[in-house]
Enzyme design. Sequence first.
Site, short mmCIF file in Angstrom:
data_model
loop_
_atom_site.label_atom_id
_atom_site.label_comp_id
_atom_site.label_asym_id
_atom_site.label_seq_id
_atom_site.Cartn_x
_atom_site.Cartn_y
_atom_site.Cartn_z
N HIS A 190 -16.37 -4.61 5.84
CA HIS A 190 -15.49 -4.10 4.77
C HIS A 190 -15.52 -4.98 3.54
O HIS A 190 -14.60 -4.97 2.73
CB HIS A 190 -14.05 -3.94 5.25
CG HIS A 190 -13.90 -2.85 6.26
ND1 HIS A 190 -14.31 -1.57 6.02
CD2 HIS A 190 -13.38 -2.85 7.51
CE1 HIS A 190 -14.06 -0.82 7.09
NE2 HIS A 190 -13.50 -1.58 8.01
N GLU A 194 -3.29 7.78 7.46
CA GLU A 194 -4.01 8.64 6.51
C GLU A 194 -5.29 9.15 7.14
O GLU A 194 -5.75 8.65 8.16
CB GLU A 194 -4.29 7.89 5.19
CG GLU A 194 -5.25 6.74 5.29
CD GLU A 194 -5.44 5.99 3.97
OE1 GLU A 194 -4.55 5.97 3.12
OE2 GLU A 194 -6.54 5.43 3.80
N LYS A 236 0.82 -1.22 0.00
CA LYS A 236 0.00 0.00 0.00
C LYS A 236 0.85 1.27 0.00
O LYS A 236 0.46 2.26 -0.60
CB LYS A 236 -0.93 0.00 1.22
CG LYS A 236 -2.08 -0.98 1.12
CD LYS A 236 -2.94 -0.88 2.37
CE LYS A 236 -3.87 -2.05 2.52
NZ LYS A 236 -5.15 -1.90 1.83
N ARG A 268 -6.35 -8.15 -10.67
CA ARG A 268 -7.00 -9.41 -11.08
C ARG A 268 -8.41 -9.11 -11.55
O ARG A 268 -8.86 -7.97 -11.45
CB ARG A 268 -7.09 -10.34 -9.86
CG ARG A 268 -7.78 -9.62 -8.72
CD ARG A 268 -8.09 -10.51 -7.55
NE ARG A 268 -8.35 -9.76 -6.34
CZ ARG A 268 -9.50 -9.19 -6.01
NH1 ARG A 268 -10.54 -9.28 -6.83
NH2 ARG A 268 -9.65 -8.52 -4.91
P1 ADP Z 1 -8.01 -3.87 2.48
O1 ADP Z 1 -6.88 -3.88 1.47
O2 ADP Z 1 -7.61 -4.47 3.80
O3 ADP Z 1 -9.30 -4.42 1.94
P2 ADP Z 1 -8.64 -1.09 1.88
O4 ADP Z 1 -7.56 -0.08 1.98
O5 ADP Z 1 -9.00 -1.56 0.50
O6 ADP Z 1 -8.27 -2.33 2.83
O7 ADP Z 1 -9.94 -0.56 2.59
C1 ADP Z 1 -11.10 -1.38 2.78
C2 ADP Z 1 -12.31 -0.52 3.18
O8 ADP Z 1 -12.00 0.21 4.38
C3 ADP Z 1 -12.72 0.53 2.17
O9 ADP Z 1 -13.59 0.03 1.17
C4 ADP Z 1 -13.41 1.55 3.07
O10 ADP Z 1 -14.72 1.11 3.37
C5 ADP Z 1 -12.57 1.52 4.34
N1 ADP Z 1 -11.48 2.53 4.33
C6 ADP Z 1 -10.18 2.36 3.98
N2 ADP Z 1 -9.47 3.49 4.08
C7 ADP Z 1 -10.32 4.43 4.51
C8 ADP Z 1 -10.19 5.84 4.83
N3 ADP Z 1 -9.05 6.49 4.73
N4 ADP Z 1 -11.31 6.48 5.25
C9 ADP Z 1 -12.49 5.85 5.38
N5 ADP Z 1 -12.68 4.54 5.11
C10 ADP Z 1 -11.61 3.82 4.68
#
Ligand code: ADP
Length: 502
Positions: A235, A200, A116, A292
Amino acid sequence: MFKKILIANRGEIAVRVIRACRDMGIKSVAIFSDADKYAQHVRLADEAYNVGPAPSAQSYLVVEKIIDAAKQSGAEAVHPGYGFLAENAGFAAEVARAGLEFIGPPPEAIEMMGDKMAARRAMIDSGVPVVPGTEKPVKGEEKSIEIAKDVGFPVMIKAAAGGGGKGMRVVKSVDEIKSALRGAASEAKSAFGDDRIYIEKYLPQPRHIEIQILADKHGNYIYLGERECSIQRRHQKVIEEAPSPVVDSKMRQQMGEAAVAAAKACNYFNAGTVEFLVDKDMKFYFLEMNTRLQVEHPITEMITGLDLAVEQIKIAAGEKLALKQDDIKISGHAIECRVYAEDPVDFLPATGTIRNYREPAGPGVRIDSGVYGGAEISVYYDPLISKLVTYGKDRSQAIARMERALAEYLITGVTTNLSFHMKLLEHPEFLKGNLSTHFIEEHYKKPDELSNEHHLAIAVAAALDDFKNKNKALSFKKGDLKKTDGNNNWKMSGRPGVTKAL
Ligand code: ADP
């Protein structure tokens, strides 16, 4: 073009890729664990290889066994599906080393997007907006507090190596930060062997909107519009739709161009998805790139008329994209409900044998499933039963057709979330398109407010249905059931060129 492809997966996505192969006149090779001997993907493939015991760590995740099966079968390419080894750069590299084509992006792109922090840095360099926060891993608790104050609470602490919701913590104030840092770091260390952490801004009530892209090996990139995936529980997405109710053509173009820039930043090819969070002011921020084919790809297929699995195979075989950006036309609206074997109240996975199974049909209905009546939903794998997709000329027709399809869908023997989907679809805020990633926690009332009589009525109806179905099975006369050779007849009857009925 390839003559034979091995599909390193199971369930509905394996079936999906087998179908693409058959449409293209390519032979398909399935792999299966001991628990999947009678699985749908095994029945539909042209050949199948056992790769070990039920736990995926001993079968679907064992690279050597999969490559062995590919070599034995004479396959020239490997499709990873999603999950399992799909985003494992080592697997993609091993496949290439064995002289096979990996139907996906280059290993370097998988690796970069899997980190990330690296992805974030590359996006900043390419001018793609990211959620405000740190660019380097944070070190030391005092320094982290300073950073969090700068970013402004609430913040999100994330592990660089994170995925599947692991190593992620929302922090609302200074008091919570130390334990959140320790928690996220140790979770990430044990799950991914990497405890790098960054901070963040935590966006309040964002939408999750993602862009599908395609890129060939000749430097051509196109985007295929967006998918709105804000309806999530734990999530994880449960309902997706395309196009998003709030994205207009200008925003689509901006997001599409940002997604293409993201893909270019890692020399991407094949199908990929760039995920964004969108705030209340419709500002979008890069979240991550999935390297993917995604679960929800069918809704993009419905509104663009493209077959993404076929496109993936063509790209892997070295073909140039046949379409330019201007050729991509979006028409109508599509919705996908993920039908899970799970408790609709607490979302816990359910297991069991599917007893009666009847899929919905009719205008505008598509169903991608990997099961049948008698199939087992085991503890070993993801409890996804199917993806129910409807298409309409507009959002309200797609919703109406989804309601019809959900009502037609019959699954007995295992608990499913069909009723949960029904409830969501009729919610006034859903109908208005007022969505956010917090939709379910805000609007979904657990059915514990149902009266006792209501619960009793549900139990009686279920028992009656069960009784009726059992009696139906018992009413067969002995001679009705012809002796067959295991499941071979059924297996063969689904294949082209075999006309013999059961
Ligand atoms: P992972 O890779 O573990 O699935 P992600 O970074 O894709 O994590 O985030 C998964 C979910 O978490 C997002 O779809 C959102 O709902 C929430 N999320 C992630 N980052 C943020 C953020 N900065 N603010 C609010 N919600 C977030």
